[in-house]
Design a protein around this motif. Structure first.
Motif, PDB file in Angstrom:
ATOM      1  N   GLN A 117      -1.693 -23.579 -25.631  1.00 46.17           N
ATOM      2  CA  GLN A 117      -2.946 -23.197 -24.991  1.00 46.17           C
ATOM      3  C   GLN A 117      -3.926 -22.650 -26.013  1.00 46.17           C
ATOM      4  O   GLN A 117      -3.528 -22.031 -27.007  1.00 46.17           O
ATOM      5  CB  GLN A 117      -2.704 -22.101 -23.940  1.00 46.17           C
ATOM      6  CG  GLN A 117      -1.902 -22.534 -22.744  1.00 46.17           C
ATOM      7  CD  GLN A 117      -1.733 -21.386 -21.764  1.00 46.17           C
ATOM      8  OE1 GLN A 117      -1.862 -20.225 -22.133  1.00 46.17           O
ATOM      9  NE2 GLN A 117      -1.455 -21.701 -20.527  1.00 46.17           N
ATOM     10  N   GLN A 118      -5.223 -22.911 -25.763  1.00 44.85           N
ATOM     11  CA  GLN A 118      -6.280 -22.314 -26.563  1.00 44.85           C
ATOM     12  C   GLN A 118      -6.751 -21.043 -25.865  1.00 44.85           C
ATOM     13  O   GLN A 118      -7.231 -21.097 -24.736  1.00 44.85           O
ATOM     14  CB  GLN A 118      -7.443 -23.297 -26.717  1.00 44.85           C
ATOM     15  CG  GLN A 118      -7.105 -24.554 -27.493  1.00 44.85           C
ATOM     16  CD  GLN A 118      -6.951 -24.290 -28.983  1.00 44.85           C
ATOM     17  OE1 GLN A 118      -7.435 -23.276 -29.500  1.00 44.85           O
ATOM     18  NE2 GLN A 118      -6.271 -25.191 -29.673  1.00 44.85           N
ATOM     19  N   ARG A 119      -6.605 -19.917 -26.542  1.00 44.01           N
ATOM     20  CA  ARG A 119      -7.002 -18.638 -25.948  1.00 44.01           C
ATOM     21  C   ARG A 119      -7.882 -17.857 -26.912  1.00 44.01           C
ATOM     22  O   ARG A 119      -7.694 -17.904 -28.126  1.00 44.01           O
ATOM     23  CB  ARG A 119      -5.777 -17.796 -25.582  1.00 44.01           C
ATOM     24  CG  ARG A 119      -4.953 -18.363 -24.444  1.00 44.01           C
ATOM     25  CD  ARG A 119      -3.968 -17.343 -23.957  1.00 44.01           C
ATOM     26  NE  ARG A 119      -3.268 -17.807 -22.771  1.00 44.01           N
ATOM     27  CZ  ARG A 119      -2.545 -17.023 -21.989  1.00 44.01           C
ATOM     28  NH1 ARG A 119      -2.426 -15.742 -22.264  1.00 44.01           N
ATOM     29  NH2 ARG A 119      -1.933 -17.516 -20.926  1.00 44.01           N
ATOM     30  N   TRP A 120      -8.828 -17.115 -26.317  1.00 44.41           N
ATOM     31  CA  TRP A 120      -9.708 -16.248 -27.097  1.00 44.41           C
ATOM     32  C   TRP A 120      -9.054 -14.882 -27.262  1.00 44.41           C
ATOM     33  O   TRP A 120      -8.515 -14.311 -26.319  1.00 44.41           O
ATOM     34  CB  TRP A 120     -11.060 -16.094 -26.404  1.00 44.41           C
ATOM     35  CG  TRP A 120     -11.911 -17.341 -26.471  1.00 44.41           C
ATOM     36  CD1 TRP A 120     -12.081 -18.291 -25.507  1.00 44.41           C
ATOM     37  CD2 TRP A 120     -12.703 -17.754 -27.583  1.00 44.41           C
ATOM     38  NE1 TRP A 120     -12.926 -19.288 -25.940  1.00 44.41           N
ATOM     39  CE2 TRP A 120     -13.338 -18.977 -27.217  1.00 44.41           C
ATOM     40  CE3 TRP A 120     -12.967 -17.219 -28.843  1.00 44.41           C
ATOM     41  CZ2 TRP A 120     -14.177 -19.664 -28.065  1.00 44.41           C
ATOM     42  CZ3 TRP A 120     -13.823 -17.903 -29.698  1.00 44.41           C
ATOM     43  CH2 TRP A 120     -14.418 -19.118 -29.318  1.00 44.41           C
ATOM     44  N   ILE A 176     -14.390 -12.326 -32.484  1.00 44.28           N
ATOM     45  CA  ILE A 176     -13.355 -12.939 -31.648  1.00 44.28           C
ATOM     46  C   ILE A 176     -12.986 -14.280 -32.259  1.00 44.28           C
ATOM     47  O   ILE A 176     -13.772 -14.877 -33.023  1.00 44.28           O
ATOM     48  CB  ILE A 176     -13.815 -13.125 -30.182  1.00 44.28           C
ATOM     49  CG1 ILE A 176     -14.988 -14.115 -30.087  1.00 44.28           C
ATOM     50  CG2 ILE A 176     -14.188 -11.791 -29.568  1.00 44.28           C
ATOM     51  CD1 ILE A 176     -15.376 -14.468 -28.652  1.00 44.28           C
ATOM     52  N   GLU A 177     -11.802 -14.750 -31.931  1.00 40.32           N
ATOM     53  CA  GLU A 177     -11.339 -16.028 -32.468  1.00 40.32           C
ATOM     54  C   GLU A 177     -10.481 -16.737 -31.437  1.00 40.32           C
ATOM     55  O   GLU A 177      -9.901 -16.109 -30.555  1.00 40.32           O
ATOM     56  CB  GLU A 177     -10.548 -15.807 -33.761  1.00 40.32           C
ATOM     57  CG  GLU A 177      -9.312 -14.943 -33.581  1.00 40.32           C
ATOM     58  CD  GLU A 177      -8.624 -14.606 -34.896  1.00 40.32           C
ATOM     59  OE1 GLU A 177      -9.149 -14.998 -35.952  1.00 40.32           O
ATOM     60  OE2 GLU A 177      -7.552 -13.956 -34.844  1.00 40.32           O
ATOM     61  N   GLN A 178     -10.414 -18.054 -31.564  1.00 39.24           N
ATOM     62  CA  GLN A 178      -9.611 -18.860 -30.649  1.00 39.24           C
ATOM     63  C   GLN A 178      -8.320 -19.237 -31.347  1.00 39.24           C
ATOM     64  O   GLN A 178      -8.327 -19.747 -32.467  1.00 39.24           O
ATOM     65  CB  GLN A 178     -10.383 -20.108 -30.216  1.00 39.24           C
ATOM     66  CG  GLN A 178      -9.910 -20.696 -28.909  1.00 39.24           C
ATOM     67  CD  GLN A 178     -10.849 -21.769 -28.392  1.00 39.24           C
ATOM     68  OE1 GLN A 178     -11.571 -22.395 -29.163  1.00 39.24           O
ATOM     69  NE2 GLN A 178     -10.850 -22.001 -27.088  1.00 39.24           N
ATOM     70  N   ARG A 179      -7.202 -18.989 -30.689  1.00 39.01           N
ATOM     71  CA  ARG A 179      -5.892 -19.292 -31.271  1.00 39.01           C
ATOM     72  C   ARG A 179      -5.120 -20.216 -30.342  1.00 39.01           C
ATOM     73  O   ARG A 179      -5.276 -20.154 -29.120  1.00 39.01           O
ATOM     74  CB  ARG A 179      -5.079 -18.017 -31.486  1.00 39.01           C
ATOM     75  CG  ARG A 179      -5.728 -16.976 -32.380  1.00 39.01           C
ATOM     76  CD  ARG A 179      -4.847 -15.738 -32.463  1.00 39.01           C
ATOM     77  NE  ARG A 179      -5.586 -14.567 -32.905  1.00 39.01           N
ATOM     78  CZ  ARG A 179      -5.193 -13.323 -32.672  1.00 39.01           C
ATOM     79  NH1 ARG A 179      -4.071 -13.098 -31.996  1.00 39.01           N
ATOM     80  NH2 ARG A 179      -5.914 -12.307 -33.111  1.00 39.01           N
ATOM     81  N   GLU A 180      -4.264 -21.007 -30.957  1.00 39.17           N
ATOM     82  CA  GLU A 180      -3.376 -21.887 -30.196  1.00 39.17           C
ATOM     83  C   GLU A 180      -2.061 -21.154 -30.007  1.00 39.17           C
ATOM     84  O   GLU A 180      -1.405 -20.789 -30.981  1.00 39.17           O
ATOM     85  CB  GLU A 180      -3.165 -23.198 -30.958  1.00 39.17           C
ATOM     86  CG  GLU A 180      -2.621 -24.327 -30.109  1.00 39.17           C
ATOM     87  CD  GLU A 180      -2.578 -25.643 -30.870  1.00 39.17           C
ATOM     88  OE1 GLU A 180      -1.863 -25.701 -31.896  1.00 39.17           O
ATOM     89  OE2 GLU A 180      -3.265 -26.598 -30.466  1.00 39.17           O
TER      90      GLU A 180
END
Length: 735
Positions: A117-120, A176-180
């Motif tokens: 999932q891609q989450r912030w 903020i960053e988006q992580r898998e």
């Protein structure tokens, strides 16, 4: 020697024997795992139901299974047992029933592991002070992400009211960053982290309802009957909060996809836990991921339509069925199960409370409450200062009508709009006109494939059969007299919308039906327009009747209150009463009082007058007494055998052979009777001629025994290849 006995998704009502896979020696798999096998020229994914040591098929003819796909069964044992029980009760092939209990991708043999999932996330060691105080929305977003170290995906952020307009500046600044991430089982949050907003105070009736739900531990079915606007949803929310505090999960079933977005939005704004949704507008991947998060316990609240009933929960805590009376909970084709009735079975198996909520209970649920099977709680007081709407039957006999609108209706709409209010007009007929007639000879254009008239649509112009979905251009000349003088007969939502726009050119007229809401997010856009509070006129079908909150609507007009009064289906009056009161409940839900104006040609009809003067419960009690005297459900059990064929009479002949077998072979049991065969109410539909046979009994078990004995006869009938047939146990309608 071990034999795999496997349920496969085929029309055959039996299990299939296979040898274990030959690729490698392995220990016996668990019951319920998926197995890939060769079936004819195809490969199918089935479910292992039994391990046996003998087979009726010679060993030399047994094929080995190709692969065992799971280490552990996708469904827990009690849900596997429930699906098998449902297949038996509803007389459906077990393989197909189990197939439908699983998400599409699992049916196709894909892995039951969640996708990434891609989450912030907020970057480490950051605080809200990194954002200027004047950027309030960005500060609030950063604070939300700091409260959720596990991160939030785009869907969760959108439901919380944040868009890329707030995300991008924070991302560009490196805050903020988006992580898998791979979704893992989450621990139960602390009690202080459960809520995003405080609960609302309950009135005495709501508090009594909440106490009744938890009056005893374990299985506790409660029929929560609350008038529209009485705060049933707040009771649901506070019941779920108790369950979440106990570390358990909640399953909420809603009847239609249209109700899902607003329900999800309200639940996500209340709870600081993962709220998942399951419905048919999602992609197969989205549905599987949501299903897996529910199974792992990561999703704490699951909201879905009928098929979400089979969603496994790691720690089940409560099941809620909203609008329990709705016919959408009964599957109308294929595996014809009732999600409401199976929810009762599941709650009993999982030993959790069950809430059946509605303003207009089904007569079956009321009967169960009267019999002591359910606890019955009533909410008769509207939340806040809102008062129930005032009903008025308006007799339109001998009155001039403008496309179905009486002069009184037009006058009352004008008054409400001048006062800055909103108006809702209900007409359960979409399209421009329900019929197109030649003015010279009276010929009405009918569907070539159905015993039905074609509906005229103007946007875009065409004729549409709403029974088989057949569409055709509007003819230039009459097929009988070749005249070009066609006249629309009657009014649908399209025509009513046009007339209202002419009568009130300065007012926004908003049409809500299946045609106007096909575009993605169309329903949400309509709700946003309505909720801005400006005067407008809503005109639509039953899509407007359920669950929507329109605080500025003060007048509801039911243009055809007579629809359903003289239905051939014995449930017609029940459905009409439920629909009328559901629509009426949209009026006066806030401080402004509401009115309901019902146009009718039968203002003195005893059922209508009783409904508007004494309320739904008085109507329902009278209807139950009539059902008891007439020997109709819920005082007797029905099963409807439907058959259809390409040629007239063939379906009836097929059912007649069954009647002969019932009469001569002693298949019937005492107390089990049958009516028919007879043509369906609409004999020709989608090019097929349809017939029906009704079996009934006061003994449910005796009826089930007869049904079990006749399905092999139907499958082996010489006419079976020329006729398509289905068996509907506890049918929701007789069409």
């Amino acid at each position: 020697m071990t034999i795999f006995r496997i349920a496969l998704p085929t029309p055959l009502r039996r299990l299939f024997d296979y040898l274990p896979p030959t690729a490698e020696a392995q220990k016996a798999p668990a019951i319920g795992v998926r197995v890939r096998v060769s079936f004819g020229r195809r490969e199918l994914t089935g479910v292992l139901i039994e391990l046996a040591d003998t087979s009726d098929v010679p060993q030399a003819k047994l094929k080995p299974a190709l692969e065992v796909l799971d280490q552990t069964p996708p469904l827990p044992p009690h849900l596997l047992e429930l699906a098998c029980w449902a297949a038996d009760y509803y007389q459906h092939p077990i393989g197909d029933a189990l197939h439908q209990a699983l998400p599409v991708l699992l049916r196709k043999g894909e892995s039951d592991q969640p996708s990434l999932q891609q989450r912030w996330h907020a970057v480490p060691d950051i605080t809200v002070d990194a954002i200027a105080p004047r950027a309030k929305k960005q500060r609030a977003l950063l604070e939300l992400l700091l409260q959720h170290p596990e991160g939030l995906d785009n869907a969760a952020l959108r439901s919380a009211g944040y868009s890329s307009a707030q995300q991008k500046p924070l991302s560009d600044k490196g805050l903020i960053e988006q992580r898998e991430v791979s979704p893992d089982n989450t621990t139960t949050p602390a009690k202080t982290a459960l809520l995003c907003q405080p609960v609302l105070p309950l009135n005495d009736e709501q508090q009594q309802a909440l106490d009744t739900i938890f009056a005893r531990e374990g299985f506790n079915p409660v029929l929560l009957q609350g008038i529209t606007g009485s705060g049933k949803t707040e009771v649901y929310l506070q019941a779920i909060e108790r369950i979440l505090h106990a570390g358990a999960q909640a399953l909420v079933l809603v009847p239609e996809i249209g109700l899902t977005p607003q329900t999800v939005s309200r639940f996500r704004s209340r709870f600081a836990v993962e709220v998942e949704v399951l419905h048919s507008n999602m992609t197969d991947r989205q549905r599987l991921d949501a299903w897996l998060r529910a199974r792992s316990g990561q999703a704490r609240v699951i909201i879905g339509t009928r098929s979400a009933l089979f969603t496994p929960l790691q720690t089940p805590g409560i099941i809620i069925v909203d609008e329990e009376h709705d016919i959408s909970f009964k599957q109308q084709d294929g595996f014809r199960y009732s999600a409401r009735d199976l929810a009762v079975m599941r709650a009993r198996a999982e030993n959790v409370p069950l809430v059946l909520g509605t303003a207009t209970p089904s007569l079956e649920s009321l009967h169960n409450a009267q019999s002591g099977r359910y606890r019955h709680v009533r909410l008769n007081q509207r939340a806040g200062n809102a008062s129930p709407p005032r009903f008025e039957l308006y007799d339109i006999r001998q009155q001039p009508l403008n496309s179905g609108l009486s002069e009184e209706v037009i006058r009352r709409i004008g008054i409400e709009l001048q006062q800055g209010n909103q108006v809702l007009l209900f007409l359960n007929r979409r399209g421009f006109s329900p019929a197109l007639m030649c003015h010279q000879c009276g010929t009405v254009i009918e569907c070539d494939r159905c015993d039905a008239r074609m509906t005229l649509h103007r946007t875009p112009p065409h004729l549409h059969c709403h029974h088989c979905d057949h569409q055709r251009p509007i003819p230039h000349r009459c097929p009988s007299c070749h005249s070009s003088d066609f006249k629309p007969q009657g009014a649908g939502t399209e025509r009513t919308e046009g007339v209202l726009q002419q009568l009130f050119p300065d007012t926004d007229v908003i049409r809500v039906d299946r045609d106007s809401t096909q575009r993605r997010n169309a329903m949400q856009d309509i709700m946003d327009r309505v909720h801005d509070g400006r005067p407008c006129i809503l005109v639509g079908t039953q899509m407007l009747a359920k669950g929507h909150h329109f605080p500025a609507v003060t007048l509801v007009v039911i243009l055809d209150a007579d629809a359903g009064l003289f239905s051939a289906d014995f449930r017609g009056m029940e459905r009409t009463a439920q629909l009328i009161l559901q629509v009426a409940g949209r009026a006066g839900r806030a401080e402004r009082p509401g009115q309901v104006l019902m146009q009718t040609h039968h203002a003195d009809h005893p059922t209508l007058t009783q409904l508007v003067s004494q309320g739904y419960e008085a109507f329902a009690m009278a209807e139950l007494a009539m059902r008891r005297d007439s020997g109709l459900p819920p005082f007797i059990y029905h099963a409807l055998l439907r058959a259809e064929a390409n040629y007239r009479g063939r379906a009836e002949a097929f059912l007649s052979t069954l009647c002969s077998a019932l009469a001569s072979d002693g298949l019937s049991l005492p107390g089990v009777s049958w009516l028919g065969p007879f043509p369906a109410a609409m004999e020709k539909r989608a090019g097929f001629f349809r017939a029906q046979l009704l079996l009934q009994s006061h003994d449910r078990r005796a009826l089930q025994q007869v049904l079990s004995s006749i399905t092999p006869i139907l499958e082996q009938s010489p006419l079976a290849r020329q006729v398509r047939w289905s068996l509907d146990v506890d049918p929701a309608d007789s069409h």
